[in-house]
Design an enzyme around this catalytic site. Structure first.
Site, PDB file in Angstrom:
ATOM      1  N   TYR A 137       0.921  -1.194  -0.016  1.00 43.11           N
ATOM      2  CA  TYR A 137       0.217   0.066  -0.003  1.00 43.11           C
ATOM      3  C   TYR A 137       0.847   1.359   0.002  1.00 43.11           C
ATOM      4  CZ  TYR A 137      -3.651  -3.078   1.086  1.00 43.11           C
ATOM      5  OH  TYR A 137      -4.595  -4.167   0.760  1.00 43.11           O
ATOM      6  N   HIS A 148      -8.907   1.751  -5.490  1.00 48.47           N
ATOM      7  CA  HIS A 148      -8.068   0.597  -4.838  1.00 48.47           C
ATOM      8  C   HIS A 148      -6.528   1.138  -4.940  1.00 48.47           C
ATOM      9  CE1 HIS A 148     -11.268  -1.860  -3.991  1.00 48.47           C
ATOM     10  NE2 HIS A 148     -11.736  -1.746  -5.192  1.00 48.47           N
TER      11      HIS A 148
HETATM   12  C1  DQA Z   1      -7.710  -2.372  -0.961  1.00 43.23           C
HETATM   13  C2  DQA Z   1      -7.892  -3.601  -1.622  1.00 43.23           C
HETATM   14  C3  DQA Z   1      -8.542  -4.738  -0.675  1.00 43.23           C
HETATM   15  O1  DQA Z   1      -8.547  -5.961  -1.280  1.00 43.23           O
HETATM   16  C4  DQA Z   1      -8.135  -4.637   0.603  1.00 43.23           C
HETATM   17  O2  DQA Z   1      -8.945  -5.380   1.616  1.00 43.23           O
HETATM   18  C5  DQA Z   1      -7.778  -3.284   1.322  1.00 43.23           C
HETATM   19  C6  DQA Z   1      -7.249  -2.222   0.350  1.00 43.23           C
HETATM   20  C7  DQA Z   1      -6.842  -1.444  -1.784  1.00 43.23           C
HETATM   21  O3  DQA Z   1      -6.994  -0.102  -1.567  1.00 43.23           O
HETATM   22  O4  DQA Z   1      -6.037  -2.015  -2.732  1.00 43.23           O
HETATM   23  O5  DQA Z   1      -8.050  -3.139   2.398  1.00 43.23           O
HETATM   24  O6  DQA Z   1      -9.015  -1.948  -1.351  1.00 43.23           O
END
Ligand code: DQA
Length: 153
Positions: free
Chosen positions: A22, A99
């Site tokens: 992330y 995402h």
């Molecule tokens: C997310 C992807 C999701 O699968 C995960 O559960 C998240 C973050 C992303 O921003 O890449 O919490 O939404």
């Protein structure tokens, strides 16, 4: 115009949470860039983060009265929440799904999004910049809808 930006569960931990997936930007830093971006184009944003599904549903319902559009990263609820899907359908506010990572490139259970077929667009894989790309596309979409309405077509 005002856009509601919603962050789902665990996104408050950005910066320390799995940074290899992330990134290292914190949520306050991402939110500051969202606010600056909106301001540069003469728009405002209402930004909320909720760890609970009900908090997100309430925020989506509020957006019906306060915002022309929604940008949402439902995080883990992307893959499970009928309630968030129903709230978006009930409000009918144009929505972009964001995402930070590319969920489809990850585990099997992340392959499904319960909202991808009801949003106007979807941005993934650009980290926090994805919110800015989403805002840009959403604002353009809303302006085009408003222009169509006023021309009577
Ligand atoms: C997310 C992807 C999701 O699968 C995960 O559960 C998240 C973050 C992303 O921003 O890449 O919490 O939404």
């Amino acid at each position: 115009m005002n856009i509601t930006v919603l962050h789902g569960p665990n996104l408050n931990l950005l910066g320390v949470r799995e940074p290899e997936i992330y990134g290292t930007d914190t949520l306050p830093a991402i939110n500051a860039s969202i606010e600056k971006f909106a301001d540069e184009f003469g728009h405002t944003v209402t930004i909320e983060q909720h760890n609970g599904e009900g908090g997100l549903v309430d925020a989506i319902q509020r957006a019906r009265l306060t915002s022309e559009g929604i940008v949402i990263n439902p995080a883990g609820y992307t893959h499970t929440s009928v309630a968030i899907r129903d709230a978006l359908l009930a409000t009918g506010v144009p929505t972009v799904e964001v995402h930070l990572s590319v969920p489809e490139a990850r585990e099997e259970f992340r392959q499904i999004s319960l909202i991808s077929d009801i949003v106007i667009g979807r941005i993934s894989g650009f980290g926090g910049d994805g919110y800015l790309l989403a805002l840009q596309g959403l604002i353009r979409h809303i302006e085009e809808m408003q222009a169509d309405d006023s021309s009577g077509s």
